[in-house]
Enzyme design. Structure first.
Site, PDB file in Angstrom:
ATOM      1  N   TYR A   1       0.839  -1.206   0.000  1.00  0.00           N
ATOM      2  CA  TYR A   1       0.000   0.000   0.000  1.00  0.00           C
ATOM      3  C   TYR A   1       0.881   1.265   0.000  1.00  0.00           C
ATOM      4  O   TYR A   1       0.638   2.209  -0.773  1.00  0.00           O
ATOM      5  CB  TYR A   1      -0.903  -0.038   1.234  1.00  0.00           C
TER       6      TYR A   1
ATOM      7  N   LYS B   1       0.999   4.147  -2.911  1.00  0.00           N
ATOM      8  CA  LYS B   1       0.632   5.550  -2.643  1.00  0.00           C
ATOM      9  C   LYS B   1       1.815   6.489  -2.897  1.00  0.00           C
ATOM     10  O   LYS B   1       1.640   7.614  -3.370  1.00  0.00           O
ATOM     11  CB  LYS B   1       0.097   5.690  -1.213  1.00  0.00           C
TER      12      LYS B   1
HETATM   13  P1  NDP Z   1     -13.594   2.136   0.505  1.00  0.00           P
HETATM   14  O1  NDP Z   1     -13.089   0.743   0.578  1.00  0.00           O
HETATM   15  O2  NDP Z   1     -14.638   2.581   1.463  1.00  0.00           O
HETATM   16  O3  NDP Z   1     -14.091   2.484  -0.991  1.00  0.00           O
HETATM   17  C1  NDP Z   1     -13.293   2.196  -2.104  1.00  0.00           C
HETATM   18  C2  NDP Z   1     -14.181   2.081  -3.321  1.00  0.00           C
HETATM   19  O4  NDP Z   1     -13.342   1.716  -4.442  1.00  0.00           O
HETATM   20  C3  NDP Z   1     -15.216   0.963  -3.174  1.00  0.00           C
HETATM   21  O5  NDP Z   1     -16.461   1.380  -3.677  1.00  0.00           O
HETATM   22  C4  NDP Z   1     -14.608  -0.151  -4.010  1.00  0.00           C
HETATM   23  O6  NDP Z   1     -15.551  -1.074  -4.542  1.00  0.00           O
HETATM   24  C5  NDP Z   1     -13.961   0.639  -5.131  1.00  0.00           C
HETATM   25  N1  NDP Z   1     -12.995  -0.175  -5.864  1.00  0.00           N
HETATM   26  C6  NDP Z   1     -12.175  -1.153  -5.386  1.00  0.00           C
HETATM   27  N2  NDP Z   1     -11.491  -1.726  -6.380  1.00  0.00           N
HETATM   28  C7  NDP Z   1     -11.867  -1.106  -7.527  1.00  0.00           C
HETATM   29  C8  NDP Z   1     -11.522  -1.268  -8.895  1.00  0.00           C
HETATM   30  N3  NDP Z   1     -10.630  -2.186  -9.282  1.00  0.00           N
HETATM   31  N4  NDP Z   1     -12.118  -0.472  -9.827  1.00  0.00           N
HETATM   32  C9  NDP Z   1     -13.031   0.456  -9.449  1.00  0.00           C
HETATM   33  N5  NDP Z   1     -13.413   0.643  -8.163  1.00  0.00           N
HETATM   34  C10 NDP Z   1     -12.835  -0.124  -7.216  1.00  0.00           C
HETATM   35  O7  NDP Z   1     -12.284   3.046   0.647  1.00  0.00           O
HETATM   36  P2  NDP Z   1     -12.118   4.524   1.222  1.00  0.00           P
HETATM   37  O8  NDP Z   1     -13.252   5.363   0.847  1.00  0.00           O
HETATM   38  O9  NDP Z   1     -11.692   4.423   2.634  1.00  0.00           O
HETATM   39  O10 NDP Z   1     -10.802   4.966   0.414  1.00  0.00           O
HETATM   40  C11 NDP Z   1     -10.858   5.696  -0.791  1.00  0.00           C
HETATM   41  C12 NDP Z   1      -9.444   6.075  -1.188  1.00  0.00           C
HETATM   42  O11 NDP Z   1      -8.837   6.827  -0.141  1.00  0.00           O
HETATM   43  C13 NDP Z   1      -8.529   4.858  -1.428  1.00  0.00           C
HETATM   44  O12 NDP Z   1      -7.659   5.122  -2.499  1.00  0.00           O
HETATM   45  C14 NDP Z   1      -7.758   4.772  -0.138  1.00  0.00           C
HETATM   46  O13 NDP Z   1      -6.518   4.130  -0.306  1.00  0.00           O
HETATM   47  C15 NDP Z   1      -7.598   6.238   0.217  1.00  0.00           C
HETATM   48  N6  NDP Z   1      -7.335   6.477   1.620  1.00  0.00           N
HETATM   49  C16 NDP Z   1      -8.224   6.076   2.581  1.00  0.00           C
HETATM   50  C17 NDP Z   1      -7.944   6.312   3.905  1.00  0.00           C
HETATM   51  C18 NDP Z   1      -8.862   5.898   4.994  1.00  0.00           C
HETATM   52  O14 NDP Z   1      -8.456   6.019   6.165  1.00  0.00           O
HETATM   53  N7  NDP Z   1     -10.062   5.416   4.742  1.00  0.00           N
HETATM   54  C19 NDP Z   1      -6.703   6.981   4.312  1.00  0.00           C
HETATM   55  C20 NDP Z   1      -5.831   7.352   3.221  1.00  0.00           C
HETATM   56  C21 NDP Z   1      -6.173   7.117   1.926  1.00  0.00           C
HETATM   57  P3  NDP Z   1     -16.027  -2.358  -3.636  1.00  0.00           P
HETATM   58  O15 NDP Z   1     -16.686  -1.780  -2.466  1.00  0.00           O
HETATM   59  O16 NDP Z   1     -16.968  -3.111  -4.479  1.00  0.00           O
HETATM   60  O17 NDP Z   1     -14.759  -3.104  -3.322  1.00  0.00           O
END
Ligand code: NDP
Length: 246
Positions: free
Chosen positions: A154, A158
């Site tokens: 990860y 990033k």
């Molecule tokens: P979630 O897991 O809540 O949401 C991620 C979304 O991305 C889901 O709807 C998921 O679908 C979708 N997804 C996964 N794989 C794919 C793919 N191959 N193609 C298209 N869509 C896809 O994550 P967050 O909202 O927490 O995170 C969003 C972003 O923020 C990410 O990049 C994460 O790394 C980053 N981030 C999050 C942090 C946190 O603390 N939450 C901190 C720092 C960064 P499905 O649900 O069907 O798997």
């Protein structure tokens, strides 16, 4: 209305931070397009966005598949007529200590988080270059800046997003396209919900502001970076972490 008459594409927009960003943009007047893998939450979020009086196109796209990405962008342009903003938000974790991390864990996280960001950025850049205007924001993480045990895959993905952001920012700057990243700390979503309660407690204690962030904290940072107020900002990494990484 800061985003009236604009169209924003949010990957991974069905839930979590992506959903909150799409809602914030729609409240500012944008029509939205969502790429996500799971049709049900995608349709549900698209309905919520339409309820705000905006158009929304939800497309089932796996961001690791270049053909699906290109076809998805073509569909958005066809249905909504333009594309002004891309938010590269789709991302996953598959944690494990380095010596136990298998190749599949490494490949999947790099494919979705980093290659997906590259494919979507490339697909919209062609259009934005012609248009001579655009805003691209990728969701990185403070883990890409400071590392985290158990997250070699990860953290690498990033940190890769941050390098990609700076390189593409330099390529597109003269054509009116800004390219920035946001590095959130720990934000309350299903991704962090999966952490054990004790770990969340320890995390909150380590954060100077004393609590995990909310998806809306990231959404407001994204709104700033795509707004006219940020017209002269490119290649920047905006940290949104309650002070954790300073
Ligand atoms: P979630 O897991 O809540 O949401 C991620 C979304 O991305 C889901 O709807 C998921 O679908 C979708 N997804 C996964 N794989 C794919 C793919 N191959 N193609 C298209 N869509 C896809 O994550 P967050 O909202 O927490 O995170 C969003 C972003 O923020 C990410 O990049 C994460 O790394 C980053 N981030 C999050 C942090 C946190 O603390 N939450 C901190 C720092 C960064 P499905 O649900 O069907 O798997």
């Amino acid at each position: 209305m800061q985003l009236a008459n604009q169209v924003a594409l949010v990957t991974g927009g069905a839930r979590g931070i992506g959903r909150e960003i799409a809602l914030a943009f729609a409240r500012e007047g944008a029509d939205t397009a969502l790429f996500d893998v799971n049709p049900e939450p995608l349709a549900q979020t698209a309905k919520e966005l339409e309820a705000l009086g905006r158009r929304c196109v939800g497309v089932v796209v796996d961001v690791t598949d270049g053909k699906q990405v290109d076809e998805g962008v073509a569909k958005v342009l066809d249905k909504l007529g333009r594309l002004d903003i891309l938010i590269n938000n789709a991302g996953i974790t598959k944690d494990g200590l380095l010596i136990r991390m298998d190749d599949a864990q490494w490949d999947r996280v790099l494919d979705i988080n980093l290659k997906g960001t590259f494919l979507c950025t490339r697909a919209v850049a062609k259009h934005m270059l012609k248009q001579r205007r655009g805003r691209i924001v990728s969701i990185a993480s403070i883990v890409g800046l400071i590392g985290n045990p158990g997250q070699a895959n990860y953290a690498a993905s990033k940190a890769g997003i941050i390098g990609l952001t700076k390189a593409v920012a330099k390529e597109l700057a003269s054509r009116g396209v800004t390219v920035n990243a946001i590095a959130p700390g720990f934000i309350k979503t299903e991704m962090t919900e999966a952490l054990p309660e004790q770990a969340k407690q320890r995390l909150a204690e380590a954060i100077p502001m004393g609590t995990l962030g909310e998806p809306k904290d990231v959404a407001q940072a994204a709104l700033f970076l795509v707004s006219e107020a940020a017209r002269y900002i490119t290649g920047h990494v905006l940290v949104v972490d309650g002070g954790l990484a300073m």
